[in-house]
Design a protein around this motif. Structure first.
Motif, PDB file in Angstrom:
ATOM      1  N   ILE A   1       0.836  -1.195   0.000  1.00 14.43           N
ATOM      2  CA  ILE A   1       0.000   0.000   0.000  1.00 14.43           C
ATOM      3  C   ILE A   1       0.871   1.246   0.000  1.00 14.43           C
ATOM      4  O   ILE A   1       1.817   1.347   0.794  1.00 14.43           O
ATOM      5  CB  ILE A   1      -0.918   0.049   1.245  1.00 14.43           C
ATOM      6  N   ILE A   2       0.557   2.192  -0.875  1.00 16.51           N
ATOM      7  CA  ILE A   2       1.155   3.526  -0.832  1.00 16.51           C
ATOM      8  C   ILE A   2       0.027   4.517  -0.602  1.00 16.51           C
ATOM      9  O   ILE A   2      -0.882   4.642  -1.428  1.00 16.51           O
ATOM     10  CB  ILE A   2       1.903   3.882  -2.128  1.00 16.51           C
ATOM     11  N   GLY A   3       0.080   5.228   0.511  1.00 12.36           N
ATOM     12  CA  GLY A   3      -0.914   6.250   0.811  1.00 12.36           C
ATOM     13  C   GLY A   3      -0.270   7.619   0.834  1.00 12.36           C
ATOM     14  O   GLY A   3       0.715   7.841   1.545  1.00 12.36           O
ATOM     15  N   VAL A   4      -0.804   8.544   0.031  1.00  9.75           N
ATOM     16  CA  VAL A   4      -0.255   9.889  -0.087  1.00  9.75           C
ATOM     17  C   VAL A   4      -1.210  10.888   0.560  1.00  9.75           C
ATOM     18  O   VAL A   4      -2.399  10.915   0.234  1.00  9.75           O
ATOM     19  CB  VAL A   4      -0.029  10.259  -1.564  1.00  9.75           C
ATOM     20  N   SER A   5      -0.711  11.691   1.495  1.00 10.20           N
ATOM     21  CA  SER A   5      -1.488  12.741   2.140  1.00 10.20           C
ATOM     22  C   SER A   5      -2.740  12.137   2.790  1.00 10.20           C
ATOM     23  O   SER A   5      -2.624  11.287   3.666  1.00 10.20           O
ATOM     24  CB  SER A   5      -1.819  13.843   1.133  1.00 10.20           C
ATOM     25  N   GLN A   6      -3.958  12.537   2.369  1.00 14.23           N
ATOM     26  CA  GLN A   6      -5.129  11.911   2.967  1.00 14.23           C
ATOM     27  C   GLN A   6      -5.153  10.411   2.695  1.00 14.23           C
ATOM     28  O   GLN A   6      -5.631   9.626   3.527  1.00 14.23           O
ATOM     29  CB  GLN A   6      -6.431  12.536   2.461  1.00 14.23           C
TER      30      GLN A   6
ATOM     31  N   ALA B   1       3.245   8.620   2.795  1.00 14.80           N
ATOM     32  CA  ALA B   1       3.972   9.767   2.242  1.00 14.80           C
ATOM     33  C   ALA B   1       3.233  11.070   2.548  1.00 14.80           C
ATOM     34  O   ALA B   1       2.014  11.165   2.358  1.00 14.80           O
ATOM     35  CB  ALA B   1       4.146   9.609   0.731  1.00 14.80           C
ATOM     36  N   VAL B   2       3.981  12.052   3.011  1.00 15.38           N
ATOM     37  CA  VAL B   2       3.503  13.417   3.302  1.00 15.38           C
ATOM     38  C   VAL B   2       2.144  13.403   3.998  1.00 15.38           C
ATOM     39  O   VAL B   2       1.201  14.073   3.579  1.00 15.38           O
ATOM     40  CB  VAL B   2       3.488  14.296   2.038  1.00 15.38           C
ATOM     41  N   THR B   3       2.064  12.670   5.076  1.00 14.19           N
ATOM     42  CA  THR B   3       0.812  12.554   5.817  1.00 14.19           C
ATOM     43  C   THR B   3       1.100  12.710   7.302  1.00 14.19           C
ATOM     44  O   THR B   3       2.234  13.022   7.688  1.00 14.19           O
ATOM     45  CB  THR B   3       0.118  11.219   5.490  1.00 14.19           C
ATOM     46  N   LEU B   4       0.098  12.505   8.141  1.00 12.89           N
ATOM     47  CA  LEU B   4       0.283  12.692   9.575  1.00 12.89           C
ATOM     48  C   LEU B   4      -0.586  11.727  10.352  1.00 12.89           C
ATOM     49  O   LEU B   4      -1.539  11.154   9.825  1.00 12.89           O
ATOM     50  CB  LEU B   4      -0.030  14.132   9.986  1.00 12.89           C
ATOM     51  N   ALA B   5      -0.244  11.577  11.628  1.00 13.29           N
ATOM     52  CA  ALA B   5      -0.998  10.673  12.500  1.00 13.29           C
ATOM     53  C   ALA B   5      -2.299  11.295  12.976  1.00 13.29           C
ATOM     54  O   ALA B   5      -3.242  10.585  13.312  1.00 13.29           O
ATOM     55  CB  ALA B   5      -0.135  10.280  13.702  1.00 13.29           C
ATOM     56  N   GLY B   6      -2.357  12.625  13.006  1.00 11.71           N
ATOM     57  CA  GLY B   6      -3.561  13.316  13.437  1.00 11.71           C
ATOM     58  C   GLY B   6      -3.365  14.030  14.748  1.00 11.71           C
ATOM     59  O   GLY B   6      -2.255  14.203  15.239  1.00 11.71           O
ATOM     60  N   GLY B   7      -4.481  14.476  15.316  1.00 12.30           N
ATOM     61  CA  GLY B   7      -4.415  15.238  16.549  1.00 12.30           C
ATOM     62  C   GLY B   7      -4.225  16.714  16.269  1.00 12.30           C
ATOM     63  O   GLY B   7      -4.307  17.170  15.124  1.00 12.30           O
ATOM     64  N   PRO B   8      -3.967  17.502  17.311  1.00 12.17           N
ATOM     65  CA  PRO B   8      -3.829  18.952  17.130  1.00 12.17           C
ATOM     66  C   PRO B   8      -2.726  19.300  16.132  1.00 12.17           C
ATOM     67  O   PRO B   8      -1.574  18.931  16.323  1.00 12.17           O
ATOM     68  CB  PRO B   8      -3.464  19.434  18.544  1.00 12.17           C
ATOM     69  N   ASN B   9      -3.100  19.962  15.066  1.00  9.29           N
ATOM     70  CA  ASN B   9      -2.142  20.400  14.056  1.00  9.29           C
ATOM     71  C   ASN B   9      -2.691  21.703  13.474  1.00  9.29           C
ATOM     72  O   ASN B   9      -3.514  21.694  12.557  1.00  9.29           O
ATOM     73  CB  ASN B   9      -1.966  19.335  12.973  1.00  9.29           C
TER      74      ASN B   9
ATOM     75  N   ALA C   1       5.778  -3.990   7.890  1.00 15.14           N
ATOM     76  CA  ALA C   1       6.916  -3.133   7.564  1.00 15.14           C
ATOM     77  C   ALA C   1       6.408  -1.823   6.970  1.00 15.14           C
ATOM     78  O   ALA C   1       5.565  -1.829   6.069  1.00 15.14           O
ATOM     79  CB  ALA C   1       7.838  -3.841   6.573  1.00 15.14           C
ATOM     80  N   THR C   2       6.897  -0.700   7.490  1.00 11.67           N
ATOM     81  CA  THR C   2       6.356   0.612   7.120  1.00 11.67           C
ATOM     82  C   THR C   2       7.475   1.594   6.821  1.00 11.67           C
ATOM     83  O   THR C   2       8.460   1.670   7.553  1.00 11.67           O
ATOM     84  CB  THR C   2       5.481   1.175   8.259  1.00 11.67           C
ATOM     85  N   LEU C   3       7.299   2.350   5.741  1.00  8.31           N
ATOM     86  CA  LEU C   3       8.189   3.451   5.383  1.00  8.31           C
ATOM     87  C   LEU C   3       7.397   4.745   5.458  1.00  8.31           C
ATOM     88  O   LEU C   3       6.334   4.863   4.843  1.00  8.31           O
ATOM     89  CB  LEU C   3       8.748   3.255   3.970  1.00  8.31           C
ATOM     90  N   VAL C   4       7.915   5.719   6.195  1.00 13.78           N
ATOM     91  CA  VAL C   4       7.292   7.034   6.313  1.00 13.78           C
ATOM     92  C   VAL C   4       8.187   8.054   5.615  1.00 13.78           C
ATOM     93  O   VAL C   4       9.383   8.137   5.910  1.00 13.78           O
ATOM     94  CB  VAL C   4       7.082   7.429   7.783  1.00 13.78           C
ATOM     95  N   VAL C   5       7.612   8.824   4.697  1.00  9.21           N
ATOM     96  CA  VAL C   5       8.367   9.809   3.920  1.00  9.21           C
ATOM     97  C   VAL C   5       7.723  11.176   4.098  1.00  9.21           C
ATOM     98  O   VAL C   5       6.500  11.319   3.969  1.00  9.21           O
ATOM     99  CB  VAL C   5       8.388   9.438   2.424  1.00  9.21           C
ATOM    100  N   GLY C   6       8.534  12.172   4.383  1.00  6.20           N
ATOM    101  CA  GLY C   6       8.025  13.527   4.547  1.00  6.20           C
ATOM    102  C   GLY C   6       8.861  14.542   3.808  1.00  6.20           C
ATOM    103  O   GLY C   6       9.895  14.217   3.211  1.00  6.20           O
ATOM    104  N   GLY C   7       8.406  15.800   3.859  1.00  2.02           N
ATOM    105  CA  GLY C   7       9.133  16.915   3.265  1.00  2.02           C
ATOM    106  C   GLY C   7       9.457  17.944   4.336  1.00  2.02           C
ATOM    107  O   GLY C   7       8.573  18.341   5.101  1.00  2.02           O
ATOM    108  N   ALA C   8      10.701  18.379   4.389  1.00  6.41           N
ATOM    109  CA  ALA C   8      11.129  19.317   5.417  1.00  6.41           C
ATOM    110  C   ALA C   8      10.470  20.680   5.275  1.00  6.41           C
ATOM    111  O   ALA C   8      10.452  21.461   6.232  1.00  6.41           O
ATOM    112  CB  ALA C   8      12.651  19.464   5.373  1.00  6.41           C
TER     113      ALA C   8
ATOM    114  N   HIS D   1       5.020  19.295   0.469  1.00  5.49           N
ATOM    115  CA  HIS D   1       3.951  18.315   0.404  1.00  5.49           C
ATOM    116  C   HIS D   1       3.939  17.547  -0.913  1.00  5.49           C
ATOM    117  O   HIS D   1       3.403  16.443  -0.982  1.00  5.49           O
ATOM    118  CB  HIS D   1       2.607  19.015   0.616  1.00  5.49           C
ATOM    119  N   ALA D   2       4.529  18.112  -1.939  1.00  7.05           N
ATOM    120  CA  ALA D   2       4.594  17.428  -3.236  1.00  7.05           C
ATOM    121  C   ALA D   2       5.918  16.696  -3.420  1.00  7.05           C
ATOM    122  O   ALA D   2       6.315  16.406  -4.556  1.00  7.05           O
ATOM    123  CB  ALA D   2       4.389  18.420  -4.374  1.00  7.05           C
ATOM    124  N   ALA D   3       6.588  16.338  -2.332  1.00  5.50           N
ATOM    125  CA  ALA D   3       7.876  15.641  -2.435  1.00  5.50           C
ATOM    126  C   ALA D   3       7.757  14.352  -3.237  1.00  5.50           C
ATOM    127  O   ALA D   3       8.679  13.982  -3.975  1.00  5.50           O
ATOM    128  CB  ALA D   3       8.414  15.341  -1.036  1.00  5.50           C
ATOM    129  N   TYR D   4       6.624  13.670  -3.132  1.00  3.74           N
ATOM    130  CA  TYR D   4       6.450  12.411  -3.866  1.00  3.74           C
ATOM    131  C   TYR D   4       6.401  12.635  -5.373  1.00  3.74           C
ATOM    132  O   TYR D   4       6.656  11.717  -6.155  1.00  3.74           O
ATOM    133  CB  TYR D   4       5.176  11.691  -3.405  1.00  3.74           C
TER     134      TYR D   4
END
Length: 269
Positions: free
Chosen positions: A98-103, A125-133, A213-220, A250-253
């Motif tokens: 599975i590849i999930g981007v943003s939402q 990719a370029v997503t978050l766990a949630g909570g206050p943001n 197994a999980t890979l998390v990718v973000g953009g600085a 956010h468009a790093a992918y």
């Protein structure tokens, strides 16, 4: 058709869910796109999507899913994951990567939490766990207000400005005068439902249940979920791998030339 690309749909949850398939590999790869799906599903997009994600076609049979066409007003990312699981089972897609981007990454989290038998390896990719943001809430609430006013041009421009690097924007800004005429939906209800689901998403307390197994990718330089979102997500998933693209957002992918190679190394390693 290019790479065997096909447009199709599956009946799920009282509605149709559009998807695109391509590639002839022996394993299944499921791609879950971001919030832009609220403006237009993948219907009719077989050729451009097959070309955009062609790097995976040799190793995988690839499936790019939209959310279902008719979304209840208060539908959550967890509800969307439940629909996604039903669609995958209907198509015989078990033990998939599975590849999930943003939402799409938010939905993918719940897919792995609630339906672990469907997920072999996971890329968020370029997503978050949630909570206050505050950054996400401010940005997405701004998009909701633009959608309510049907100001499509302003919505598209703000999305681009917050997603892409300055280098990429120098080319994209040439298109701004015509953005109000491209991709305008008949109404914005589906987009607003998905946008509200992004704001409410919070899987922090259940990330420990992701055992694949999980890979998390973000953009600085991510101006939508923030620079720290990927690291915080990776910290919540035991044993996950983490990579941050400096200078990209956010468009790093899309922008990172090695994104697909990096993901493929993880998925096939």
């Amino acid at each position: 058709m290019l790479l065997g690309a096909k447009n199709a749909s599956v009946h799920i949850g009282g509605s149709e869910m559009d998807y695109v398939s391509f590639g002839r590999g022996s394993r299944a790869l499921v791609l879950l796109p971001g919030l832009g799906d609220g403006l237009a599903t993948v219907k009719g997009m077989a050729l451009p999507l097959a070309w955009a994600w062609r790097a995976y076609a040799k190793d995988y049979s690839v499936f790019v899913f939209s959310r279902k066409n008719e979304l209840p007003e208060h539908f959550s990312t967890r509800d969307m994951a439940q629909d996604q699981a039903g669609a995958m089972r209907a198509l015989g897609l078990t033990d998939a990567d599975i590849i999930g981007v943003s939402q799409g990454g938010m939905i993918a989290q719940y897919l792995a939490i609630d339906h672990p038998e469907l997920v072999r390896r996971l890329v968020l990719a370029v997503t978050l766990a949630g909570g206050p943001n505050e950054l996400l809430q401010s940005t997405v609430n701004g998009w909701i207000e633009l959608a309510k006013r049907a100001d499509h041009k302003a919505l598209m421009i703000d999305t681009a400005e917050k997603s892409y690097s300055e280098k990429a924007l120098r080319g994209y800004r040439m298109l701004y005068p015509i953005l109000g005429c491209i991709g305008r939906p008949q109404d914005y209800k589906r987009f607003i439902t998905q946008a509200n689901a992004c704001i409410r998403h919070d899987a922090r307390g259940e990330l420990h249940r992701i055992n694949c197994a999980t890979l998390v990718v973000g953009g600085a330089c991510d101006r939508i979920v923030g620079a720290n979102a990927a690291a915080e997500l990776a910290q919540g998933i035991a044993g996950s791998e983490y990579f941050l693209y400096e200078g990209l957002g956010h468009a790093a992918y899309e922008e990172a030339r090695d994104f697909n190679r990096r993901v493929l190394r993880f998925l096939t390693g």
